[in-house]
Every structure is written in structure tokens, then in C-alpha cells.
Enzyme design. Structure first.
Site, mmCIF file in Angstrom:
data_model
loop_
_atom_site.group_PDB
_atom_site.id
_atom_site.type_symbol
_atom_site.label_atom_id
_atom_site.label_comp_id
_atom_site.label_asym_id
_atom_site.label_seq_id
_atom_site.Cartn_x
_atom_site.Cartn_y
_atom_site.Cartn_z
ATOM 1 C CB VAL A 12 -0.979 -4.314 5.998
ATOM 2 C CG1 VAL A 12 -2.294 -4.477 5.266
ATOM 3 C CG2 VAL A 12 0.179 -4.720 5.099
ATOM 4 N NE ARG A 44 4.385 -2.373 17.538
ATOM 5 C CZ ARG A 44 4.444 -1.661 16.423
ATOM 6 N NH1 ARG A 44 5.062 -0.517 16.407
ATOM 7 N NH2 ARG A 44 3.877 -2.109 15.315
ATOM 8 C CE LYS A 100 2.742 -11.710 2.078
ATOM 9 N NZ LYS A 100 3.527 -10.728 1.415
ATOM 10 C CD GLU A 124 -7.605 -9.113 -5.319
ATOM 11 O OE1 GLU A 124 -8.646 -9.654 -5.697
ATOM 12 O OE2 GLU A 124 -6.519 -9.265 -5.921
ATOM 13 C CB VAL A 127 -1.449 -12.758 -4.909
ATOM 14 C CG1 VAL A 127 -0.529 -12.867 -6.127
ATOM 15 C CG2 VAL A 127 -1.543 -14.096 -4.191
ATOM 16 N N GLY A 129 -0.169 -7.285 -3.713
ATOM 17 C CA GLY A 129 -0.380 -6.053 -2.932
ATOM 18 C C GLY A 129 -1.615 -5.323 -3.418
ATOM 19 N N GLY A 182 8.755 -0.227 4.139
ATOM 20 C CA GLY A 182 7.642 -1.093 4.568
ATOM 21 C C GLY A 182 7.297 -2.168 3.553
ATOM 22 C CG ASP A 196 6.280 -12.664 -0.290
ATOM 23 O OD1 ASP A 196 5.432 -12.683 0.624
ATOM 24 O OD2 ASP A 196 6.173 -11.955 -1.313
ATOM 25 C CE LYS A 200 3.251 -11.685 -2.318
ATOM 26 N NZ LYS A 200 4.281 -10.650 -2.409
HETATM 27 P P1 NDP Z 1 4.050 -5.608 10.311
HETATM 28 O O1 NDP Z 1 5.068 -6.438 11.002
HETATM 29 O O2 NDP Z 1 4.374 -4.212 9.936
HETATM 30 O O3 NDP Z 1 2.707 -5.559 11.189
HETATM 31 C C1 NDP Z 1 2.205 -6.632 11.941
HETATM 32 C C2 NDP Z 1 1.596 -6.052 13.207
HETATM 33 O O4 NDP Z 1 0.922 -7.092 13.902
HETATM 34 C C3 NDP Z 1 2.652 -5.477 14.148
HETATM 35 O O5 NDP Z 1 2.192 -4.260 14.712
HETATM 36 C C4 NDP Z 1 2.778 -6.570 15.193
HETATM 37 O O6 NDP Z 1 3.176 -6.085 16.449
HETATM 38 C C5 NDP Z 1 1.356 -7.086 15.256
HETATM 39 N N1 NDP Z 1 1.294 -8.448 15.778
HETATM 40 C C6 NDP Z 1 2.068 -9.491 15.443
HETATM 41 N N2 NDP Z 1 1.708 -10.593 16.136
HETATM 42 C C7 NDP Z 1 0.680 -10.207 16.931
HETATM 43 C C8 NDP Z 1 -0.120 -10.871 17.910
HETATM 44 N N3 NDP Z 1 0.080 -12.158 18.220
HETATM 45 N N4 NDP Z 1 -1.089 -10.182 18.529
HETATM 46 C C9 NDP Z 1 -1.276 -8.866 18.269
HETATM 47 N N5 NDP Z 1 -0.545 -8.179 17.348
HETATM 48 C C10 NDP Z 1 0.423 -8.849 16.707
HETATM 49 O O7 NDP Z 1 3.608 -6.441 9.038
HETATM 50 P P2 NDP Z 1 2.917 -5.869 7.710
HETATM 51 O O8 NDP Z 1 1.825 -4.936 8.064
HETATM 52 O O9 NDP Z 1 3.954 -5.448 6.744
HETATM 53 O O10 NDP Z 1 2.303 -7.221 7.098
HETATM 54 C C11 NDP Z 1 1.163 -7.830 7.663
HETATM 55 C C12 NDP Z 1 0.766 -9.002 6.769
HETATM 56 O O11 NDP Z 1 0.438 -8.507 5.466
HETATM 57 C C13 NDP Z 1 1.868 -10.032 6.552
HETATM 58 O O12 NDP Z 1 1.275 -11.290 6.400
HETATM 59 C C14 NDP Z 1 2.487 -9.600 5.217
HETATM 60 O O13 NDP Z 1 3.090 -10.670 4.542
HETATM 61 C C15 NDP Z 1 1.269 -9.116 4.490
HETATM 62 N N6 NDP Z 1 1.501 -8.152 3.435
HETATM 63 C C16 NDP Z 1 2.336 -7.093 3.645
HETATM 64 C C17 NDP Z 1 2.522 -6.148 2.659
HETATM 65 C C18 NDP Z 1 3.427 -4.976 2.830
HETATM 66 O O14 NDP Z 1 3.638 -4.251 1.856
HETATM 67 N N7 NDP Z 1 3.981 -4.733 4.005
HETATM 68 C C19 NDP Z 1 1.834 -6.272 1.358
HETATM 69 C C20 NDP Z 1 0.949 -7.422 1.246
HETATM 70 C C21 NDP Z 1 0.814 -8.313 2.261
HETATM 71 P P3 NDP Z 1 4.766 -5.990 16.802
HETATM 72 O O15 NDP Z 1 5.396 -5.159 15.736
HETATM 73 O O16 NDP Z 1 4.808 -5.371 18.147
HETATM 74 O O17 NDP Z 1 5.266 -7.403 16.793
HETATM 75 N N1 HSE Z 2 7.175 -8.476 1.138
HETATM 76 C C1 HSE Z 2 6.180 -8.520 0.138
HETATM 77 C C2 HSE Z 2 6.737 -7.992 -1.167
HETATM 78 C C3 HSE Z 2 4.985 -7.694 0.545
HETATM 79 O O1 HSE Z 2 7.789 -7.350 -1.130
HETATM 80 O O2 HSE Z 2 6.168 -8.259 -2.221
HETATM 81 C C4 HSE Z 2 3.828 -7.782 -0.419
HETATM 82 O O3 HSE Z 2 3.272 -9.063 -0.427
#
Ligand code: NDP
Ligand code: HSE
Length: 414
Positions: A12, A44, A100, A124, A127, A129, A182, A196, A200
Site C-alpha cells: 500500500v 528496509r 483495519k 476509508e 474497509v 480497499g 499483494g 480480517d 471490517k
Molecule cells: P506490507 O507488509 O506490504 O507493507 C508494510 C510495510 O511497512 C513493509 O515495508 C514493512 O517493512 C513496513 N513496516 C512494518 N513495520 C514497520 C515499522 N515498525 N517501522 C517501519 N516500517 C515498518 O503491507 P501492506 O502494504 O499490504 O498493508 C499495509 C496495511 O494496509 C495493513 O494494515 C493492511 O491490512 C492494510 N491493507 C492492505 C491492503 C492490500 O491490498 N495489501 C488493502 C487494504 C488495507 P518490512 O517488510 O521490512 O517488515
Molecule cells: N487482505 C485484505 C483482503 C486486504 O484480502 O481483503 C484488503 O483489506
């Protein structure tokens, strides 16, 4: 110029940066000023990106920079996300999140801090996406008494079920594909065990009914026990199996809330929501049923919802937005076993006719279902409508007659 910081550069977070960079001109037109990412926090290193100079590993740099008016939290998980978000709100910064787990666990507290400090705490993307649902419920549908919300709220499980049904793909292969795309949570158990979707529906319930509904008060069942045999029976019934999150206000003033797989008719709108798409039905007293549909997960759809919230924060620097709910009310969530449902039952007796005889003895009337090549002694049927307590008793009676229940799936009327 509005300066923002992004916490997390995963699926995201990288999408948020991409949308802000590629749509900079139209976004600044809509926000009324330019929006610039000043920092990105991640564990990272990203040395090869064109914007790698924005990265920091020190949250305090962001917290203590007075230029930063809005912080985007897209790291996921409860800690340190909660600690960072709370600190930002207490420091006078708006917060936008897609997390969420955070909103479902701490929403009432964080909304209250935001309100006290006249700030926005917007979520927004938490819930649906890319599907607008939080804003429509709190604004466009605000004139309605909403009595019920039901929907497909998890893209990963809907994707897995669609692959199993359409392509007979195995559960494990479909999950791996969803992870590669993803869609899945960092720990995909959150998707497949229903947590999850539970978070929501709790967020939607809290927003709709004004009182925080915590995830541990929502009965939750995932999709891990679904078999291809169940999928075949759903088809013979005239539908498909979907993971449904639902909440309903009852006449006694308590809500029924649950997440579970359900048979959904192919004739219904939710029965045709496939792949990573989400579909959310909101039943209002003035509007009737309104259905929201779109991509429920993935980098750019989610980033679209996050950036829209950022634009709102920038447009309303000096005024708090509309979202709010109180902390939980005692006795607001009814025991799910008081709820009524019809149930699909797949069971096994010494032979099929003995299994059905026992089932008729216990349930009275049934709708029998069939499939090609059933197991020896396998029978399947849909029960009449009854409470979950009554169902429990009747399944125990079936067992006492020597018939083993192999699976049960609730049957929806959506
Ligand atoms: P990812 O795991 O892809 O990304 C999270 C990022 O945050 C990673 O790069 C991670 O680093 C970094 N991170 C984690 N902890 C820390 C920290 N303490 N300090 C600094 N950086 C940190 O997750 P997503 O992008 O998929 O999801 C993010 C959020 O959005 C989650 O809450 C998810 O539920 C929500 N979400 C996701 C959707 C999706 O389609 N993917 C859709 C809607 C909501 P590293 O990988 O090195 O640990
Ligand atoms: N893991 C969640 C899903 C991401 O598959 O719906 C979006 O919230």
C-alpha cells in the site's frame, strides 16, 4: 504546500507514493495546494528508487517536524502502528490509515483524541480497499436508519473461493497466488480464518450504530474447512459459497454480528461478486438496498482510497471531519446463537437412505441436495429456518442416530 509522511513502504505504501507522484497535478488541483511526501518510514532500505532520499528509520524525525501536517500509516499490525498514530494525533497531526486491525481495536480511542484536538483520523481504505464505503455510510446515507449491512469484505478469500469454484484450483495454490498479487495480509491466517473480515464488519457496525464493536464480540468462522464437495452442493442449490460479514439491528436494540461462509444465490448481487472484488450491501429505511462494488485489495485500488483521505485532510486543515463513534456499550451485541438461519448440512450415515431417514426424523422437512460421485453414505440437505441453539440440539440428535456431520454452512437470503 502540504507536507506529509508515509509510515510503511510495502504494497500500500509504495502505491500511495506512486499515486501521489504520478497524479501530482490533478491531486494538487483537488486539494487546493501541492501535496509533497517529505518522509517515508520503513525498516528496509530502498536505494534504487528515484525517491530514496525520502526514507528514514527514525519515527521521531517525523513526529517532531512541524512541517508534517498529515501522517499516513500503512505499516499494518497493532504495534508500533497504534503508538505512532496516537503520538501523531497528540502532536496535532492528521492521520490517514488503511490498517483495519488498528481501527477495529482502537478506533473509539483514536477518534476521541482526534476530536479533542480538532484533527482528522480517516480510514476509508480500511474497509473495501478501493471501494468507497466509510464516506458513503457517514455522509451520503446519513439520512437513513441503516438496519443491516452484509458483504464480501475480504478480497483474498473471495479470490481463493473463485479459483476453487471456477478452476477447481487447490486452496493452497490459490492462496499463494493471492499473496503474490499483494492481496493477502502479512499473516494470511487473518484472511482465511475470517479475522480480517471480522475487523471490517466491526468497523462498519461501529460507524453505523455509533458504538464501538470489538472483534472479540463478533462470531467468526473462516473458509479453511470448505471442501470441493461443499462447492458442488452449493452449485446444486443454485448458488456459490462466499465469506460474508454481516450485522443486523434487531427489535430488542441489540445487534447480531458475524462472519462466516454462506451459500449465496447466483441470482443475488453478492453471488456475482468474484475474484478480488468486494460487494457490500447496506439496507437503509429510505434508500432500500444499496450495493457498493469494486476491488477490495491490491496496491493501487487501496492507494486510491488512502490518497483521497489525504486530500480531504489537506482540504480541511482547520476543521475536523465527520467520523466518530463512542466506546462500546454493554450488552449491545446479542449472542449469535439467538440468531435464526437455515443451514446446509453434509453428513454421513451407514448408507444414504439411513442418513436421510435420520435427518427427516430430526428436522421434519428438508431440502435434499445431490452431487455427482458422493462419498459412500453421504447425504446433504438444507434445514428449515431455526435459531442456532435449536440447530445445535438437532445436530446432536442426528449424531445420536449414528449420522456424522461432515460440514455445515449457513444459507443466506441475500
Ligand atoms: P506490507 O507488509 O506490504 O507493507 C508494510 C510495510 O511497512 C513493509 O515495508 C514493512 O517493512 C513496513 N513496516 C512494518 N513495520 C514497520 C515499522 N515498525 N517501522 C517501519 N516500517 C515498518 O503491507 P501492506 O502494504 O499490504 O498493508 C499495509 C496495511 O494496509 C495493513 O494494515 C493492511 O491490512 C492494510 N491493507 C492492505 C491492503 C492490500 O491490498 N495489501 C488493502 C487494504 C488495507 P518490512 O517488510 O521490512 O517488515
Ligand atoms: N487482505 C485484505 C483482503 C486486504 O484480502 O481483503 C484488503 O483489506
Amino acid at each position: 504546500m502540504a507536507y506529509i509522511a508515509v509510515l510503511g513502504h510495502g504494497t500500500v505504501g509504495s502505491g500511495v507514493a506512486e499515486v501521489l507522484f504520478t497524479h501530482a497535478e490533478s491531486i494538487s488541483r483537488r486539494a487546493g495546494e501541492d501535496i509533497k511526501i517529505k518522509y517515508i518510514l520503513d525498516i528496509r532500505d530502498f536505494p534504487d528508487l528515484s525517491y530514496s532520499e525520502l526514507f528514514t528509520k527514525d519515527f521521531d524525525v517525523i513526529l517532531n517536524d512541524p512541517d508534517i501536517s498529515t501522517v499516513v500509516e500503512v505499516m499494518g499490525g497493532l504495534h508500533p502502528a497504534y503508538d505512532f498514530v496516537k503520538a501523531c494525533l497528540e502532536k496535532g497531526k492528521n492521520v490517514v490509515t488503511s490498517n483495519k486491525e488498528l481501527v477495529a481495536a482502537k478506533g473509539a480511542e483514536l477518534l476521541s483524541i482526534a476530536r479533542k484536538n480538532n484533527l482528522n483520523f480517516l480510514f476509508e481504505a480500511s474497509v473495501g480497499g478501493g471501494v468507497p464505503i466509510i464516506r458513503p455510510i457517514s455522509t451520503c446515507l446519513a439520512a437513513n436508519e441503516v438496519s443491516e449491512i452484509a458483504g464480501i469484505l475480504n478480497g483474498t478469500t473471495n479470490f481463493i473461493l473463485t479459483k476453487m469454484i471456477r478452476e477447481q484450483m487447490s486452496f493452497a495454490t490459490a492462496l499463494k497466488l493471492a499473496q503474490d498479487l499483494g492481496y493477502a495480509e502479512r499473516n494470511p491466517a487473518a484472511d482465511i480464518e475470517g479475522h480480517d473480515a471480522c475487523r471490517k464488519i466491526c468497523i462498519l457496525a461501529s460507524l453505523t450504530f455509533g458504538s464501538h464493536v470489538y472483534p472479540d464480540s463478533c462470531y467468526t468462522e473462516g473458509i479453511t474447512k470448505i471442501t470441493l464437495a461443499d462447492v458442488d452442493y452449493a452449485e446444486s442449490w443454485g448458488g456459490v459459497i462466499k465469506l460474508i460479514g454481516s450485522v443486523k439491528m434487531q427489535e430488542n436494540g441489540k445487534i447480531q454480528i458475524k462472519v462466516c461462509p454462506m451459500f449465496v444465490s447466483r441470482e443475488s448481487q453478492l453471488g456475482n461478486v468474484d475474484d478480488v472484488f468486494n460487494g457490500i450491501m447496506v439496507r437503509g429505511d429510505a434508500t432500500g438496498d444499496v450495493v457498493f462494488y469494486g476491488k477490495g485489495a491490491g496496491k493501487l485500488p487501496t492507494a486510491s482510497a488512502v490518497v483521497a483521505d489525504v486530500i480531504d485532510c489537506v482540504k480541511q486543515q482547520t476543521s475536523r471531519k465527520f467520523l466518530y463513534w463512542e466506546d462500546a456499550k454493554a450488552d449491545f451485541v446479542d449472542d449469535y446463537k439467538n440468531g435464526e438461519t437455515q443451514m446446509f448440512v453434509r453428513c454421513k450415515g451407514a448408507n444414504i437412505s439411513e442418513a436421510f431417514d435420520a435427518a427427516y426424523k430430526v428436522f421434519g422437512e428438508l431440502r435434499e441436495l445431490s452431487r455427482k460421485n458422493p462419498e459412500e453414505g453421504e447425504a446433504a440437505f438444507v434445514t428449515p429456518m431455526m435459531t442456532e441453539y435449536q440447530l445445535e440440539e438437532k445436530l446432536a440428535a442426528l449424531k445420536a442416530l449414528g449420522v456424522e456431520t461432515l460440514s455445515t454452512i449457513r444459507v443466506s437470503d441475500y
